[in-house]
Every structure is written in structure tokens, then in C-alpha cells.
Scaffold this motif. Structure first.
Motif, mmCIF file in Angstrom:
data_model
loop_
_atom_site.group_PDB
_atom_site.id
_atom_site.type_symbol
_atom_site.label_atom_id
_atom_site.label_comp_id
_atom_site.label_asym_id
_atom_site.label_seq_id
_atom_site.Cartn_x
_atom_site.Cartn_y
_atom_site.Cartn_z
ATOM 1 N N GLN A 64 0.834 -1.190 0.000
ATOM 2 C CA GLN A 64 0.000 0.000 0.000
ATOM 3 C C GLN A 64 0.871 1.243 0.000
ATOM 4 O O GLN A 64 2.065 1.170 0.294
ATOM 5 N N THR A 65 0.278 2.366 -0.368
ATOM 6 C CA THR A 65 0.989 3.631 -0.362
ATOM 7 C C THR A 65 0.352 4.542 0.679
ATOM 8 O O THR A 65 -0.831 4.411 0.999
ATOM 9 N N THR A 66 1.148 5.475 1.183
ATOM 10 C CA THR A 66 0.629 6.393 2.203
ATOM 11 C C THR A 66 -0.333 7.408 1.601
ATOM 12 O O THR A 66 -1.077 8.050 2.330
ATOM 13 N N THR A 67 -0.335 7.530 0.280
ATOM 14 C CA THR A 67 -1.264 8.457 -0.355
ATOM 15 C C THR A 67 -2.693 7.928 -0.359
ATOM 16 O O THR A 67 -3.637 8.707 -0.474
ATOM 17 N N ASN A 68 -2.861 6.604 -0.233
ATOM 18 C CA ASN A 68 -4.189 6.005 -0.198
ATOM 19 C C ASN A 68 -4.115 4.679 0.565
ATOM 20 O O ASN A 68 -4.014 3.618 -0.044
ATOM 21 N N LEU A 69 -4.183 4.754 1.878
ATOM 22 C CA LEU A 69 -4.019 3.564 2.720
ATOM 23 C C LEU A 69 -5.185 2.574 2.609
ATOM 24 O O LEU A 69 -5.052 1.420 3.001
ATOM 25 N N GLU A 70 -6.321 3.022 2.071
ATOM 26 C CA GLU A 70 -7.469 2.116 1.938
ATOM 27 C C GLU A 70 -7.256 1.082 0.829
ATOM 28 O O GLU A 70 -7.809 0.002 0.865
ATOM 29 N N VAL A 71 -6.458 1.437 -0.171
ATOM 30 C CA VAL A 71 -6.201 0.528 -1.287
ATOM 31 C C VAL A 71 -5.025 -0.369 -0.929
ATOM 32 O O VAL A 71 -3.921 0.100 -0.673
ATOM 33 N N LYS A 72 -5.298 -1.679 -0.911
ATOM 34 C CA LYS A 72 -4.270 -2.661 -0.588
ATOM 35 C C LYS A 72 -4.133 -3.642 -1.743
ATOM 36 O O LYS A 72 -5.114 -4.095 -2.303
ATOM 37 N N THR A 73 -2.887 -3.956 -2.067
ATOM 38 C CA THR A 73 -2.593 -4.869 -3.158
ATOM 39 C C THR A 73 -2.036 -6.159 -2.575
ATOM 40 O O THR A 73 -1.173 -6.124 -1.702
ATOM 41 N N ASN A 74 -2.526 -7.307 -3.065
ATOM 42 C CA ASN A 74 -2.050 -8.590 -2.545
ATOM 43 C C ASN A 74 -0.888 -9.123 -3.391
ATOM 44 O O ASN A 74 -0.456 -8.489 -4.352
ATOM 45 N N LYS A 75 -0.406 -10.283 -3.040
ATOM 46 C CA LYS A 75 0.761 -10.865 -3.712
ATOM 47 C C LYS A 75 0.504 -11.084 -5.197
ATOM 48 O O LYS A 75 1.342 -10.726 -6.035
ATOM 49 N N LYS A 76 -0.629 -11.643 -5.527
ATOM 50 C CA LYS A 76 -0.931 -11.942 -6.921
ATOM 51 C C LYS A 76 -0.960 -10.659 -7.760
ATOM 52 O O LYS A 76 -0.388 -10.606 -8.853
ATOM 53 N N GLN A 77 -1.601 -9.620 -7.248
ATOM 54 C CA GLN A 77 -1.699 -8.355 -7.963
ATOM 55 C C GLN A 77 -0.331 -7.677 -8.100
ATOM 56 O O GLN A 77 0.014 -7.161 -9.168
ATOM 57 N N TYR A 78 0.444 -7.684 -7.013
ATOM 58 C CA TYR A 78 1.748 -7.023 -7.050
ATOM 59 C C TYR A 78 2.724 -7.762 -7.964
ATOM 60 O O TYR A 78 3.473 -7.145 -8.716
ATOM 61 N N CYS A 79 2.696 -9.084 -7.925
ATOM 62 C CA CYS A 79 3.568 -9.867 -8.818
ATOM 63 C C CYS A 79 3.170 -9.665 -10.279
ATOM 64 O O CYS A 79 4.041 -9.633 -11.159
ATOM 65 N N ALA A 80 1.872 -9.506 -10.546
ATOM 66 C CA ALA A 80 1.417 -9.224 -11.911
ATOM 67 C C ALA A 80 1.942 -7.859 -12.370
ATOM 68 O O ALA A 80 2.360 -7.706 -13.519
ATOM 69 N N PHE A 81 1.931 -6.882 -11.472
ATOM 70 C CA PHE A 81 2.478 -5.558 -11.784
ATOM 71 C C PHE A 81 3.977 -5.655 -12.096
ATOM 72 O O PHE A 81 4.448 -5.093 -13.079
ATOM 73 N N LEU A 82 4.711 -6.384 -11.255
ATOM 74 C CA LEU A 82 6.147 -6.532 -11.487
ATOM 75 C C LEU A 82 6.425 -7.285 -12.787
ATOM 76 O O LEU A 82 7.347 -6.952 -13.522
ATOM 77 N N LYS A 83 5.601 -8.294 -13.077
ATOM 78 C CA LYS A 83 5.778 -9.063 -14.311
ATOM 79 C C LYS A 83 5.524 -8.179 -15.531
ATOM 80 O O LYS A 83 6.230 -8.279 -16.535
ATOM 81 N N ALA A 84 4.538 -7.302 -15.438
ATOM 82 C CA ALA A 84 4.239 -6.386 -16.544
ATOM 83 C C ALA A 84 5.389 -5.409 -16.772
ATOM 84 O O ALA A 84 5.565 -4.902 -17.882
ATOM 85 N N ASN A 85 6.165 -5.152 -15.723
ATOM 86 C CA ASN A 85 7.300 -4.231 -15.816
ATOM 87 C C ASN A 85 8.641 -4.954 -15.850
ATOM 88 O O ASN A 85 9.674 -4.350 -15.556
ATOM 89 N N LYS A 86 8.623 -6.229 -16.211
ATOM 90 C CA LYS A 86 9.843 -7.033 -16.258
ATOM 91 C C LYS A 86 10.875 -6.363 -17.157
ATOM 92 O O LYS A 86 10.573 -5.930 -18.266
ATOM 93 N N GLY A 87 12.093 -6.246 -16.647
ATOM 94 C CA GLY A 87 13.184 -5.666 -17.414
ATOM 95 C C GLY A 87 13.239 -4.143 -17.372
ATOM 96 O O GLY A 87 14.208 -3.547 -17.815
ATOM 97 N N LEU A 88 12.208 -3.509 -16.817
ATOM 98 C CA LEU A 88 12.195 -2.051 -16.707
ATOM 99 C C LEU A 88 13.124 -1.624 -15.577
ATOM 100 O O LEU A 88 13.011 -2.107 -14.455
#
Length: 142
Positions: A64-88
Motif C-alpha cells: 500500500q501507499t501512504t497516499t491512499n491507505l485504503e487501497v491494498k494490493t495482494n501478492k498476486k496483484q503485485y507480482c502481476a504488476f512486477l511481471k508487466a514491468n519485467k526488465g524495466l
């Protein structure tokens, strides 16, 4: 006697074949210390290296970010984000430190200084079954 040996050999082959399929994947991060896990996390986020994400993040991981603590991202979502940015690769200077480590818990701070802003990740690690994993990350933009 011949009739007993064939079924026994067949059963033995069947058991050994089935047990080989049930083998667990080897965790390449198993014997690393907390500092090495923080480095691996930074490689995933700032260098786009997703090779160890399966083992790096705990099953109950939360981002989560301090700009919006209500929004929480789980492992599956965060790994998908990292996979989409692979090599960046982020164009930033990165520094990190262990703030506190006690027993099976650790808190680290990673600072990424970009040209126009700074990102700080507060990383919580937990050791379970002898392996350190990232369990929570809170990102701040001071």
C-alpha cells in the motif's frame, strides 16, 4: 513365486514414480539473510528482475501507499504488476538499511531518489520455516 514378484515390482515402480511428481520446488532464497532478501526485493522493483518473486513474497503479502491507505494490493496483484514491468530499470539512486531486526521479524527502509521526487519503501520481512519473505511494503513519497 513369479506371480508375487511382478505385482510387487510394479507397485514399487508406481510409488517411486508418483513420489517424484510430488517433490517440492527448491527455494533459491531459503538460506539468505534479511539483508539479502531486501536486495532481492530492490532488484525486483528497481531493475525488473522477477526471477524470485514466487519465493520472495509471503502468501499474505500486502502493498500500500501512504497516499491512499485504503487501497491494498495482494501478492498476486503485485507480482502481476512486477511481471508487466519485467526488465524495466528505474533511473534512480537506491539506498537501503535494516531499521530493526528481532528474532523472526525485520523492518527495512529502501530509499529511491529519482530526478524530481523520492520514493521510500518501508519493508516488513518475516522468517517462517527458516526463510525470510517480504510480508508488507508501505510506500511513501515525502
Amino acid at each position: 513365486m513369479k506371480n508375487i514378484i511382478k505385482p510387487l515390482v510394479t507397485a514399487l515402480l508406481l510409488v517411486t514414480t508418483l513420489s517424484s511428481f510430488a517433490m517440492e520446488k527448491v527455494n533459491p532464497l531459503k538460506n539468505l539473510n534479511s539483508m539479502s532478501i531486501v536486495k532481492t526485493y530492490l532488484q525486483a522493483t528497481t531493475l525488473g528482475n522477477i526471477d524470485f518473486n514466487e519465493h520472495l513474497f509471503a502468501t499474505d503479502f500486502q502493498y500500500q501507499t501512504t497516499t491512499n491507505l485504503e487501497v491494498k494490493t495482494n501478492k498476486k496483484q503485485y507480482c502481476a504488476f512486477l511481471k508487466a514491468n519485467k526488465g524495466l530499470t528505474y533511473d534512480c539512486e537506491t539506498a537501503y538499511e535494516i531499521l530493526d531486526e528481532s528474532g523472526d521479524c525485520c523492518v527495512a527502509k529502501a530509499t529511491m531518489k529519482f530526478k524530481n521526487f523520492t520514493r521510500i519503501d518501508y519493508i516488513t520481512l518475516c522468517r517462517t520455516q527458516g526463510t525470510w519473505q517480504v510480508s508488507k511494503v508501505v510506500t511513501a513519497y515525502p
